[in-house]
Design an enzyme around this catalytic site. Sequence first.
Site, PDB file in Angstrom:
ATOM      1  N   HIS A   1       0.918  -1.284  -0.016  1.00 33.50           N
ATOM      2  CA  HIS A   1       0.121  -0.030   0.076  1.00 33.50           C
ATOM      3  C   HIS A   1       0.819   1.124  -0.134  1.00 33.50           C
ATOM      4  O   HIS A   1       1.348   1.814   1.064  1.00 33.50           O
ATOM      5  CB  HIS A   1      -0.956   0.059   1.261  1.00 33.50           C
TER       6      HIS A   1
ATOM      7  N   HIS B   1       1.280   5.185  -2.150  1.00 40.94           N
ATOM      8  CA  HIS B   1       0.934   6.310  -3.431  1.00 40.94           C
ATOM      9  C   HIS B   1       2.006   6.778  -3.984  1.00 40.94           C
ATOM     10  O   HIS B   1       2.413   7.883  -3.750  1.00 40.94           O
ATOM     11  CB  HIS B   1      -0.028   7.369  -2.547  1.00 40.94           C
TER      12      HIS B   1
ATOM     13  N   GLN C   1      -9.504   9.636  -5.271  1.00 39.94           N
ATOM     14  CA  GLN C   1      -9.273  10.279  -3.682  1.00 39.94           C
ATOM     15  C   GLN C   1     -10.359  11.126  -3.289  1.00 39.94           C
ATOM     16  O   GLN C   1     -10.551  11.247  -2.128  1.00 39.94           O
ATOM     17  CB  GLN C   1      -7.865  11.016  -3.914  1.00 39.94           C
TER      18      GLN C   1
ATOM     19  N   HIS D   1      -9.639   1.920   0.301  1.00 44.06           N
ATOM     20  CA  HIS D   1      -9.447   2.908   1.702  1.00 44.06           C
ATOM     21  C   HIS D   1     -10.612   2.931   2.464  1.00 44.06           C
ATOM     22  O   HIS D   1     -11.876   3.464   1.755  1.00 44.06           O
ATOM     23  CB  HIS D   1      -9.111   4.150   1.318  1.00 44.06           C
TER      24      HIS D   1
ATOM     25  N   GLU E   1     -11.150   5.242   7.047  1.00 46.91           N
ATOM     26  CA  GLU E   1      -9.791   5.804   7.581  1.00 46.91           C
ATOM     27  C   GLU E   1     -10.336   7.106   8.054  1.00 46.91           C
ATOM     28  O   GLU E   1      -9.833   8.326   7.661  1.00 46.91           O
ATOM     29  CB  GLU E   1      -8.965   5.998   6.421  1.00 46.91           C
TER      30      GLU E   1
ATOM     31  N   ASP F   1       2.407   3.257   3.053  1.00 48.34           N
ATOM     32  CA  ASP F   1       1.164   4.329   2.560  1.00 48.34           C
ATOM     33  C   ASP F   1       2.195   5.526   1.928  1.00 48.34           C
ATOM     34  O   ASP F   1       1.728   5.865   0.607  1.00 48.34           O
ATOM     35  CB  ASP F   1       0.609   4.870   3.641  1.00 48.34           C
TER      36      ASP F   1
HETATM   37  N1  17E Z   1      -5.007   9.435   0.732  1.00 46.38           N
HETATM   38  C1  17E Z   1      -5.669   8.871   1.586  1.00 46.38           C
HETATM   39  O1  17E Z   1      -7.021   9.083   1.548  1.00 46.38           O
HETATM   40  N2  17E Z   1      -5.375   8.394   2.628  1.00 46.38           N
HETATM   41  C2  17E Z   1      -4.201   8.144   2.966  1.00 46.38           C
HETATM   42  N3  17E Z   1      -3.356   7.778   3.896  1.00 46.38           N
HETATM   43  C3  17E Z   1      -3.185   8.755   1.644  1.00 46.38           C
HETATM   44  C4  17E Z   1      -3.565   9.350   0.579  1.00 46.38           C
HETATM   45  C5  17E Z   1      -1.644   8.576   1.933  1.00 46.38           C
HETATM   46 FE   FE2 Z   2      -3.464   5.268   1.317  1.00 42.86          FE
END
Ligand code: 17E
Ligand code: FE2
Length: 413
Positions: free
Chosen positions: A57, A59, A152, A210, A213, A309
């Site tokens: 994982h 980006h 995103q 995702h 989070e 990440d």
């Molecule tokens: N975008 C997101 O939604 N969550 C993250 N932890 C990262 C990017 C790095």
């Molecule tokens: Fe991520």
Amino acid sequence: MNIINARLRGKAGLFRIELNGDRIAAIQPQADVAAPGHADDLDAQQNLVIPPFIEPHIHLDATLTAGEPNWNMSGTLFEGIERWAERKELNTHADTKTRATKTIGMLVDHGIQHVRTHVDVTDPKLTALKAMVEVREEVRHLIDLQIVAFPQEGIESYANGRALMTEAVAMGADVVGGIPHFENTRDQGVSSVKFLMDLAERTGCLVDVHCDETDDPQSRFLEVLAEEARVRGMGARVTASHTTAMGSYDNAYCSKLFRLLKMSGINFVSCPTESIHLQGRFDTYPKRRGLTRVAEIDRAGMNVCFGQDSIVDPWYPLGNGNILRILEAGLHICHMLGYEDLQRSLDLITDNSARTLNLGERYGIEVGRPANLLVLSAPDDYEMVRSQGHALLSVRNGKVLMRRTPAHIERLG
Ligand code: 17E
Ligand code: FE2
């Protein structure tokens, strides 16, 4: 080429691993080897030989952009998304390729040979995705790269979000992503999960969402994702990343949830350094750790692994490609420094991650599999973590890809 005096995880004694071209040709106990050694034998010196580390994982499209044009001052996920939206305006094809390739070099230097990267597709031009599809080919000699079509700024909450996801898969994304906790409403979060599961089922893609989070205990999209996976029989192909809200769910809900999670067979990724940094930001004291229940998921017999990440992006200012640093942090943060956990801690950055990425027989120290392996600086998992060891040698397709010379210390007093 042969690797001699190798220790293998879960096996007693020393072994000789014979490589023939790009495959593992034989594995024999060292004591049974009658033939004399060859000049090009690589001596593991009784240290562990394991399949390559995995980054499940990251980006890569956002890497090496922290502070451009503005720093994330609050340290929250949500400000990170805002800062990234500003940087995204400045993305070019060339700059994305340069940054991603440089970061892949850092991963290679730490023994990583398999990578899953989320690529932001909430961009009408899909600039980053076009760049990453090219990078995937250009770095094949270094790593195997899986590309996630990652929305995103949302699927339902972003203009043409559904069309962009569909186009990204048509352009060659390997994995379908999502971000239900960021959609404008709960209903949109639920419908985004159904949409992305339909897209994956129709196209044969893997899934990596995702999911939850946030520290918000009301964020409950994991149950939706798990149920969609269960009903469709897709669990092994589905991953829930982050799931940090699980650190804030109460035990009564979690015990019901775990039953569904087990039935679904989905995989989990935790990014412990990222989550300890981004979560807990709305607390004073007591302050939550903001991680998913890694030890509990593992003890329940489900599959969980660790990822980095970010490397120097709007969400996280540090990082150097070293997944062993993530393992060490994760073991601390997740209360996993018990004896049993230490004996098999490398699972969290090797075999468990391979299962998440569906690598199957493309991964593992077994006869007939690809000649991809690492020689580590320690004889077992526990000592590897304790000594803050390194991958000293990375072999890919039967050839040495990276060699690290350990620091030489002279004691003068
Ligand atoms: N975008 C997101 O939604 N969550 C993250 N932890 C990262 C990017 C790095
Ligand atoms: Fe991520």
